[in-house]
Structure formats: C-alpha cells, structure tokens
Design a protein around this motif. Structure first.
Motif, PDB file in Angstrom:
ATOM      1  N   ASP A 149      -5.960   8.856  -8.626  1.00 37.69           N
ATOM      2  CA  ASP A 149      -6.663   8.870  -7.419  1.00 37.69           C
ATOM      3  C   ASP A 149      -6.948   9.992  -6.577  1.00 37.69           C
ATOM      4  O   ASP A 149      -5.740  10.434  -6.091  1.00 37.69           O
ATOM      5  CB  ASP A 149      -6.369   7.587  -6.601  1.00 37.69           C
ATOM      6  CG  ASP A 149      -6.064   6.228  -7.318  1.00 37.69           C
ATOM      7  OD1 ASP A 149      -5.716   6.328  -8.417  1.00 37.69           O
ATOM      8  OD2 ASP A 149      -6.509   5.201  -6.660  1.00 37.69           O
ATOM      9  N   HIS A 151      -9.131  10.838  -4.017  1.00 39.75           N
ATOM     10  CA  HIS A 151      -9.349  10.522  -2.637  1.00 39.75           C
ATOM     11  C   HIS A 151      -9.765  11.458  -1.923  1.00 39.75           C
ATOM     12  O   HIS A 151      -9.173  11.899  -0.802  1.00 39.75           O
ATOM     13  CB  HIS A 151      -8.116   9.817  -2.022  1.00 39.75           C
ATOM     14  CG  HIS A 151      -7.913   8.390  -2.597  1.00 39.75           C
ATOM     15  ND1 HIS A 151      -8.880   7.318  -2.444  1.00 39.75           N
ATOM     16  CD2 HIS A 151      -6.896   7.547  -3.260  1.00 39.75           C
ATOM     17  CE1 HIS A 151      -8.630   6.408  -2.855  1.00 39.75           C
ATOM     18  NE2 HIS A 151      -7.426   6.379  -3.317  1.00 39.75           N
ATOM     19  N   ASP A 189     -11.502   6.325  -7.788  1.00 35.68           N
ATOM     20  CA  ASP A 189     -10.878   6.662  -6.358  1.00 35.68           C
ATOM     21  C   ASP A 189     -11.197   8.121  -6.570  1.00 35.68           C
ATOM     22  O   ASP A 189     -10.379   8.715  -6.143  1.00 35.68           O
ATOM     23  CB  ASP A 189      -9.798   6.012  -5.947  1.00 35.68           C
ATOM     24  CG  ASP A 189      -9.845   4.419  -5.466  1.00 35.68           C
ATOM     25  OD1 ASP A 189     -11.021   4.117  -5.565  1.00 35.68           O
ATOM     26  OD2 ASP A 189      -9.011   3.897  -4.996  1.00 35.68           O
ATOM     27  N   HIS A 233     -12.525   2.109  -4.126  1.00 40.58           N
ATOM     28  CA  HIS A 233     -12.899   2.954  -2.822  1.00 40.58           C
ATOM     29  C   HIS A 233     -14.295   3.364  -3.308  1.00 40.58           C
ATOM     30  O   HIS A 233     -15.477   3.353  -2.491  1.00 40.58           O
ATOM     31  CB  HIS A 233     -11.897   3.957  -2.396  1.00 40.58           C
ATOM     32  CG  HIS A 233     -10.710   3.330  -1.805  1.00 40.58           C
ATOM     33  ND1 HIS A 233     -10.506   3.760  -0.612  1.00 40.58           N
ATOM     34  CD2 HIS A 233      -9.549   2.766  -2.098  1.00 40.58           C
ATOM     35  CE1 HIS A 233      -9.496   3.153  -0.001  1.00 40.58           C
ATOM     36  NE2 HIS A 233      -9.093   2.594  -1.226  1.00 40.58           N
ATOM     37  N   HIS A 247      -9.604   1.618 -13.595  1.00 41.59           N
ATOM     38  CA  HIS A 247      -8.679   1.861 -12.299  1.00 41.59           C
ATOM     39  C   HIS A 247      -7.568   0.995 -12.037  1.00 41.59           C
ATOM     40  O   HIS A 247      -6.357   1.518 -11.942  1.00 41.59           O
ATOM     41  CB  HIS A 247      -9.951   1.628 -11.298  1.00 41.59           C
ATOM     42  CG  HIS A 247      -9.198   2.155  -9.873  1.00 41.59           C
ATOM     43  ND1 HIS A 247      -8.724   3.477  -9.656  1.00 41.59           N
ATOM     44  CD2 HIS A 247      -8.947   1.616  -8.694  1.00 41.59           C
ATOM     45  CE1 HIS A 247      -8.488   3.803  -8.262  1.00 41.59           C
ATOM     46  NE2 HIS A 247      -8.389   2.517  -7.900  1.00 41.59           N
ATOM     47  N   HIS A 289      -4.676   3.419  -9.100  1.00 44.75           N
ATOM     48  CA  HIS A 289      -4.822   2.210  -8.088  1.00 44.75           C
ATOM     49  C   HIS A 289      -3.688   2.001  -7.210  1.00 44.75           C
ATOM     50  O   HIS A 289      -3.588   1.907  -5.955  1.00 44.75           O
ATOM     51  CB  HIS A 289      -5.265   0.943  -8.826  1.00 44.75           C
ATOM     52  CG  HIS A 289      -5.856  -0.105  -8.069  1.00 44.75           C
ATOM     53  ND1 HIS A 289      -6.465   0.175  -6.863  1.00 44.75           N
ATOM     54  CD2 HIS A 289      -5.921  -1.553  -8.167  1.00 44.75           C
ATOM     55  CE1 HIS A 289      -6.991  -0.992  -6.282  1.00 44.75           C
ATOM     56  NE2 HIS A 289      -6.529  -1.909  -7.083  1.00 44.75           N
ATOM     57  N   HIS A 328      -1.190   4.191  -7.083  1.00 45.40           N
ATOM     58  CA  HIS A 328      -0.803   5.632  -6.659  1.00 45.40           C
ATOM     59  C   HIS A 328       0.658   5.575  -6.865  1.00 45.40           C
ATOM     60  O   HIS A 328       1.731   6.728  -6.347  1.00 45.40           O
ATOM     61  CB  HIS A 328      -0.833   5.888  -5.129  1.00 45.40           C
ATOM     62  CG  HIS A 328      -2.242   5.946  -4.448  1.00 45.40           C
ATOM     63  ND1 HIS A 328      -2.725   6.522  -3.495  1.00 45.40           N
ATOM     64  CD2 HIS A 328      -3.428   5.180  -5.295  1.00 45.40           C
ATOM     65  CE1 HIS A 328      -4.179   6.137  -3.560  1.00 45.40           C
ATOM     66  NE2 HIS A 328      -4.571   5.328  -4.271  1.00 45.40           N
TER      67      HIS A 328
HETATM   68 ZN    ZN Z   1      -6.719   4.620  -4.627  1.00 43.33          ZN
END
Ligand code: ZN
Length: 248
Positions: free
Chosen positions: A8, A10, A36, A63, A117, A151, A153
């Motif tokens: 991720d 982000h 993500d 996300h 994910h 997902h 993390h």
């Molecule tokens: Zn995430």
C-alpha cells in the motif's frame, strides 16, 4: 529475475521514491503493486504517475475502489473517508480512469504469481489476511505458486507444500528473509510502502528472486518529515501525519 513487489503506497511520494531507487539499485526489472496506491497520503497523482512510468502491474485496493465510487465510503473511518473525498477532488479524469481500470486480482502467468489486495478468498470482500485461518482460506483459493497481498500493512508469510502442510513462516518477519524448498507455494504480505503499521516507521517492499525462489523484506528510512509537512500544508487530518512517526 529480480521483481519488486510494493504494498500500500497511499499517496506517500517520499516513501515511494526511496523504494523505487533502492529497487533499481538491486537490479529490479519488473515492478508489481498490490493496491491502495492512493488514500491517506498527500501525493496521489504523483504516485500514480511513478507507477505508470515503470509499467507497474497493479491490482485495485479498497481505498482506490472507494475513490472511484466502487465501494461505499461508510465502510471507512472518518479520517480515511475524509482523505478519500480529498483524493477524489485532486485527481484528474485520466488518473481516475487509470484507477477504474485496475483489476480485482491479477495473475502474471509467466512468473506463476497472483496479486490481490486483501485475500484470494472472495477478493471483492477485501478480507484481511491477519490470522492463520484467514491465510489458509486465501491459500486454498490461490491458483499460482506465489501470491502477494497487502491491506493489513503488516508484513508476514505463509507456505503450503502443494495443497497441504500449511505453515506460518516467522523468519520472514524476524529476519526479513524467506526461501522456498521443493514444491512449496507462498502467500506473502508485503507490508506497506506509505503507511507501515508494524511499529517500524521505515518504508519497505519485497524483493522476489524468481530463480532462487527467495523473498527479502527490505526496510528503508525515508524523509518522513517532508511527507508530514505536505499533509499539514494541504489540511489533511493531523492524525495522518502523526501516525507516520510511529509506524501505526
Ligand atoms: Zn491500505
């Protein structure tokens, strides 16, 4: 071949740039990302551009799906929801279309691997692989030798020998290394590039050596204060800056 598998992102550009520079220095030829790409962080468009430039193969995260209106926002906590709405307002039509075209899971046949994910068990539910039963369910649905997820993390690894002998592999978290024997298949959670939650604030990714069938979890410092300053300047929730200090 050396493959970099990114978790991720982000919207954390400083972390992503450190990861990409390290991967190139390690001789990586192929980049994969488990979803993500956006949400939470202050540079969603630039992160999308970086991955596109490298021809990265990407599956969709929850996300990403919420930003394009494919998942209801009430599934998210208020800070995440605020960041999702903000992200949507910052992306142009081309970037939104790129997100909308991402698949729920992606099989790279030539390397016998899958990207998803959350979990291969009902991928559209975005389940978390965070316990032995949830990891086993995902592995039972996994059709390839290797499957990479994000997902949670939180980096972790599990293996099966063919379809039996399911095992948690603590050495991956403890030493950042895992090598497979014989018929072993693997489910690897690659952690998060842009918002680690294992109380180690460093960014990271997984280096996969396809000939040796080995995985290395690489953790790297990045200029966290720069990301935090951008989050604050743009008026995103303070908690999204603060948590990066602690890796939470
Ligand atoms: Zn995430």
């Amino acid at each position: 071949m050396q493959i970099a598998v990114l978790g991720d992102v982000h919207g954390n550009l400083e972390a992503l740039d450190v990861v990409l520079a390290d991967a190139k220095a390690q001789g990586v030829e192929r980049f994969l990302q488990v979803g993500d790409v956006v949400g939470y962080g202050p540079d969603p468009g630039a992160c999308i551009a970086r991955l596109r430039e490298l021809g990265t193969q990407v599956c969709i995260g929850n996300h990403d799906a919420a930003v394009i209106g494919r998942l209801p926002q009430d599934l998210f906590n208020p800070f995440a929801r605020m960041a999702i709405q903000w992200t949507r307002s910052r992306l142009d039509e081309d970037e939104l279309q790129w997100l909308a075209a991402l698949p729920l899971f992606l099989v790279v046949f030539e390397e016998d691997l899958t990207l998803v994910h959350g979990s291969m068990h009902e991928p559209e539910e975005f389940d978390y692989v965070r316990s032995l039963p949830s990891a086993k369910r995902s592995m039972e649905a996994q059709q390839t030798a290797y499957c990479f997820v994000g997902h949670t993390h939180l980096p972790c690894a599990f293996t099966m020998n063919g379809m039996v002998g399911f095992r948690y592999r603590p050495e991956f978290e403890e030493n950042g290394k895992l090598a497979l024997d014989g018929n072993e298949r693997a489910l690897i959670n690659v952690g998060s590039v842009g918002q680690p939650r294992d109380e180690d604030p460093r960014t990271g990714y997984v280096l996969f050596d396809t000939e040796r069938r080995s995985f290395e979890l690489r953790r790297l410092p990045y200029p966290i204060a720069e990301t935090q300053a951008t989050i604050r300047d743009l008026g995103l929730p303070e908690v999204l800056a603060e948590r990066l200090t602690y890796g939470l």
